[in-house]
Design a protein around this motif. Structure first.
Motif, PDB file in Angstrom:
ATOM      1  N   ARG A  28      -1.758   0.941  -4.816  1.00  0.00           N
ATOM      2  CA  ARG A  28      -0.754  -0.098  -4.566  1.00  0.00           C
ATOM      3  C   ARG A  28       0.455   0.119  -5.477  1.00  0.00           C
ATOM      4  NH1 ARG A  28      -2.761  -4.277  -0.900  1.00  0.00           N
ATOM      5  NH2 ARG A  28      -4.727  -3.345  -0.219  1.00  0.00           N
ATOM      6  N   ILE A  35      -6.883  -4.466  -4.371  1.00  0.00           N
ATOM      7  CA  ILE A  35      -7.718  -3.268  -4.241  1.00  0.00           C
ATOM      8  C   ILE A  35      -9.198  -3.640  -4.307  1.00  0.00           C
ATOM      9  CG2 ILE A  35      -8.344  -1.089  -5.354  1.00  0.00           C
ATOM     10  CD1 ILE A  35      -5.400  -0.719  -6.059  1.00  0.00           C
ATOM     11  N   LYS A  57       0.848  -1.186   0.000  1.00  0.00           N
ATOM     12  CA  LYS A  57       0.000   0.000   0.000  1.00  0.00           C
ATOM     13  C   LYS A  57       0.890   1.244   0.000  1.00  0.00           C
ATOM     14  CE  LYS A  57      -3.221  -2.409   3.082  1.00  0.00           C
ATOM     15  NZ  LYS A  57      -3.828  -2.406   4.435  1.00  0.00           N
ATOM     16  N   ASN A 105      -4.735   4.748   1.626  1.00  0.00           N
ATOM     17  CA  ASN A 105      -3.623   3.804   1.502  1.00  0.00           C
ATOM     18  C   ASN A 105      -4.040   2.498   0.848  1.00  0.00           C
ATOM     19  OD1 ASN A 105      -2.056   5.692   2.818  1.00  0.00           O
ATOM     20  ND2 ASN A 105      -2.155   4.684   4.809  1.00  0.00           N
ATOM     21  N   GLU A 106      -5.221   2.006   1.209  1.00  0.00           N
ATOM     22  CA  GLU A 106      -5.659   0.696   0.725  1.00  0.00           C
ATOM     23  C   GLU A 106      -5.994   0.685  -0.764  1.00  0.00           C
ATOM     24  OE1 GLU A 106      -6.918   1.354   5.008  1.00  0.00           O
ATOM     25  OE2 GLU A 106      -7.141   2.445   3.109  1.00  0.00           O
ATOM     26  N   ASP A 149     -10.301  -4.797  -0.783  1.00  0.00           N
ATOM     27  CA  ASP A 149     -10.426  -3.716   0.188  1.00  0.00           C
ATOM     28  C   ASP A 149     -11.543  -2.749  -0.181  1.00  0.00           C
ATOM     29  OD1 ASP A 149      -8.471  -4.656   1.857  1.00  0.00           O
ATOM     30  OD2 ASP A 149      -6.883  -3.359   1.090  1.00  0.00           O
TER      31      ASP A 149
END
Length: 389
Positions: A260, A342, A208, A256-257, A345
């Motif tokens: 990538r 991604i 991340k 952040n999640e 999440d």
């Protein structure tokens, strides 16, 4: 009988606000249109705020008939576009127009003709548009997908514009596609196996981003992007000032999640950027943050007290793999791994159910193959037109 059409040349800040309002007046009845924040729309047109003006110049025009504003257009020259290689769509004699709105074909004809006259006076022999105002802003005219709203930083246009622009002598230069998919469903078994194989490869790390190191992470992503996209049609290098400008504007939807970076043996070689669809959160604000819009938007961006917005759609505006890995199996594997992480999440943390990838050049076979492999489909097409002057 309608009166003659006059062209008003935008000069002052008040004129620019009037230019922005034309878009609102002509689109307010369209349920799929998403009003931009007026402060952002005005900032886009303002030297000293938008760093595009460090390498471009523009004039703005409003069409007036019977005392009413009935259309608008920009005519502009991007010096980075002039420096772009011909095989990538550039050239020293190519100017652009954009920010186009018109109430009918007569108005469209007058506006486009006026923009062309301006470009000729600037020494241009070809017009490419609509570009509003950079290839990194809202390029192209929507020709498919008018029945549903655009995602953040994508345009929406009256379906009549296609015929009006083509009637003015413009032909297709390039189509930009967006793809949609149901992200609540797992990807096909082959993709799952590719992801699992990558997870067992000790050379690969998918991490991340760290928002607390925003500037460093942005610079890293820019370096990968400028390498990965440098041979693409329409590629213009993003300047440091533009990165800072866009980063500041979009920082509230950076999580952040959702971004990538892929590393191979410790070297960052690929990235994927995803944003929650800001348009879902601001559509009902009618372009106004004050007096109460700012409170609503901040509440939605923070998901109430959860710290994460709850949205239906996630948009993937950018992905890139360094050129030295492109056309390799490893490049596809890294892409699928980032997409899958991604996706998970987006569903688990943000409540999303739909993804949109793009825009993607119609002839970018690598990205088209990835989009096809994860069972996505083209939901919108944006067309860039050209015409010899």
């Amino acid at each position: 009988m309608a009166g003659a059409i006059e062209i008003f040349h935008v000069k002052t800040v008040a004129d620019k606000k009037r230019f922005v309002e034309v878009q609102f007046a002509l689109n307010k009845a369209d349920p799929a249109w998403v009003p931009p924040l007026k402060m952002d729309a005005l900032e886009l047109l303002t030297p000293g705020k938008n760093p595009w003006f460090e390498h471009g110049h523009i004039d703005l025009f409003i069409a007036v008939r019977d005392g009413r504003d009935v259309g608008r257009i920009s005519a502009h020259i991007d010096h980075l576009w002039l420096d772009m290689p011909a095989e990538q769509g550039g050239g020293r004699d190519i100017g652009n127009w954009g920010l186009f709105e018109a109430v009918d074909q007569e108005v469209a004809n007058v506006l486009i003709d006026h923009a062309e006259q301006w470009l000729r006076k600037e020494g241009m022999t070809k017009a490419v548009g609509p570009i509003s105002i950079s290839i990194w802003d809202e390029p192209g005219l929507l020709i498919k997908g008018h029945d549903h709203s655009p995602t953040v930083m994508m345009g929406h246009h009256n379906p009549k514009y296609e015929a009006w622009i083509e009637a003015a002598g413009y032909g297709k230069v390039k189509d930009l596609n967006t793809y949609e998919l149901d992200i609540t469903q797992q990807f096909p078994p082959l993709i799952q196996r590719i992801v699992s194989s990558g997870e067992r490869n000790p050379r690969i790390t998918i991490r991340k981003v760290d928002k607390s190191k925003f500037k460093q992470e942005a610079e890293l992503i820019l370096s990968i992007l400028n390498d990965a996209w440098s041979d693409n049609w329409g590629f213009l290098p993003i300047t440091d000032a533009e990165i800072n400008y866009v980063g500041k504007k979009l920082k509230p939807i950076v999580f952040n999640e959702l971004i990538r970076i892929a590393e191979v043996e410790g070297e960052p070689v690929a990235f994927m950027m995803t944003w929650p669809d800001l348009n879902e959160m601001q559509k009902d604000l009618n372009g106004n943050l004050f007096p109460f819009g700012v409170v609503k938007l901040l509440w939605r961006l923070n998901g109430g007290f959860s710290g994460k917005p709850k949205v239906r759609t996630m948009r993937v505006p950018l992905m890139g793999v360094k050129k030295k890995l492109q056309a390799t199996r490893l490049a596809s594997q890294l892409a699928f791994m980032m997409i899958e992480y991604i996706r998970r999440d987006s569903v688990a943390l943000f409540g999303a159910s739909r993804g949109e990838i793009g825009w993607i050049l119609e002839d970018n076979q690598g990205m088209v193959s990835i989009a096809d492999a994860i069972d996505s489909r083209v939901n919108k097409i944006y067309r860039i037109y050209g015409k010899a002057l």
